[in-house]
Design a protein around this motif. Sequence first.
Motif, PDB file in Angstrom:
ATOM      1  N   GLY A   1      56.188  18.752  -1.945  1.00 29.22           N
ATOM      2  CA  GLY A   1      56.344  19.541  -3.171  1.00 29.22           C
ATOM      3  C   GLY A   1      55.616  18.913  -4.345  1.00 29.22           C
TER       4      GLY A   1
ATOM      5  N   TYR B   1      52.970  21.399  -6.227  1.00 34.40           N
ATOM      6  CA  TYR B   1      53.209  21.847  -7.602  1.00 34.40           C
ATOM      7  C   TYR B   1      52.348  21.100  -8.614  1.00 34.40           C
ATOM      8  CZ  TYR B   1      57.151  24.423  -5.685  1.00 34.40           C
ATOM      9  OH  TYR B   1      57.929  25.295  -4.957  1.00 34.40           O
TER      10      TYR B   1
ATOM     11  N   GLN C   1      61.776  26.142   5.214  1.00 35.84           N
ATOM     12  CA  GLN C   1      61.371  25.004   4.386  1.00 35.84           C
ATOM     13  C   GLN C   1      60.034  24.459   4.866  1.00 35.84           C
ATOM     14  OE1 GLN C   1      61.561  21.319   5.051  1.00 35.84           O
ATOM     15  NE2 GLN C   1      61.094  20.789   2.959  1.00 35.84           N
TER      16      GLN C   1
ATOM     17  N   GLN D   1      59.752  21.276 -10.182  1.00 35.78           N
ATOM     18  CA  GLN D   1      60.117  22.097  -9.027  1.00 35.78           C
ATOM     19  C   GLN D   1      60.108  21.320  -7.711  1.00 35.78           C
ATOM     20  OE1 GLN D   1      58.503  26.308  -9.075  1.00 35.78           O
ATOM     21  NE2 GLN D   1      57.084  25.368 -10.521  1.00 35.78           N
ATOM     22  N   ALA D   2      59.328  20.248  -7.640  1.00 36.34           N
ATOM     23  CA  ALA D   2      59.154  19.523  -6.373  1.00 36.34           C
ATOM     24  C   ALA D   2      60.463  18.892  -5.913  1.00 36.34           C
ATOM     25  CB  ALA D   2      58.089  18.451  -6.524  1.00 36.34           C
ATOM     26  N   LYS D   3      60.758  19.071  -4.621  1.00 28.52           N
ATOM     27  CA  LYS D   3      61.957  18.480  -4.036  1.00 28.52           C
ATOM     28  C   LYS D   3      61.628  17.307  -3.107  1.00 28.52           C
ATOM     29  CE  LYS D   3      64.831  21.509  -5.865  1.00 28.52           C
ATOM     30  NZ  LYS D   3      63.885  22.274  -6.701  1.00 28.52           N
TER      31      LYS D   3
END
Length: 353
Positions: free
Chosen positions: A264, A268, A352, A258-260
């Motif tokens: 993140g 996560y 964000q 999921q981490a961008k």
Amino acid sequence: MSNKIKIISGILGFILLTGCSSTKQYPSVQDQNKIAQLSQTGIHYYWHGGDLAKVEKEFFKGITLKGKYDVVENSFKEASAISPERIDLRFSIASTQIIQKKTNEALTTYKNILDIYPDSFEAGILLAAYSKQIGDMKTYSETIEILKKNNKKETQKYLNKFSRTDNIMKEKINIYPFQVEEKHAIVILGYALGKNGKMEKPLIERLKQGLALHKKNPKSPIIVSGGVQKGGITEAYVMKNWLVSNGVPSNLIYMDDQAKDTVGNAIYSTEILTKLNPENVTLVTSASHIRRGLAVFEEAAELKGLNINYSNLVYLDYETINEAQKISEDEKLVIYRDLIRTSGIWAYPGIQQ
């Protein structure tokens, strides 16, 4: 944190940061739509970039844009001009200025927020943190004193975070794998995939270091972290496949897909660590990335109430280890930026973290 909780937190943060009340004049529907359109344009270019000539023609007549972050900054500036009391938009401007290394301009933006809302803790702590990093100790000290008067407990929390992070910047970087006696986990951070999901050299080298560490610690669970897709696959997916193909048991590997970005990664992966409950964690990434990684992972662990002893193992992306140990002013700024984001102060409020 679940997606539902994050959405609620974002909405609450948005409401608090706008500072709007029933006595304020809300923008017209037309202006609201324009603000929303500009904000969406800004955050889209933040993540993806796009056609500069097209966006110049459609939104910014008379402004020559030099890159995608110019689009982001000007999008939020245009939106802020429509609704000047919306300080969430001003925070977004300042965050983009920090990304572009326009630190002095960002500090001016934070001061402008404080002119409108003197009690804004978020603007104050950001002003103090970035002033400290550029060596403006006068502004730093004065701002901290004001924050202490208004919110002593919260200010002290951030001073503790800053102190911990300053110590992380001095930590020795390790390039050779080592054995950890017990209750140990490994976290390998991803790196942007190339076309069609092909792994680039930095990611392969990080995985090689992770594999070497696994051989020293064959029972330690491994988290692979990275959720940006290319060619329909994520970093975490290809990282797990690479490790399995090189002999790591599949049941030892946990995927954070999921981490961008680095923040993140921390958020996560720490969710997974709460289930694994290790006492010792080794973070594996590039030498140029390790201090930022450690800063945000230690912050994420603290927020979750985890007592973790972090160590590091790096792929040396410098000529020498001595060069890798040096830290630039730009790196310090980025470390503080991501520390504060991880702590819960969003870079782009409601949009964000």
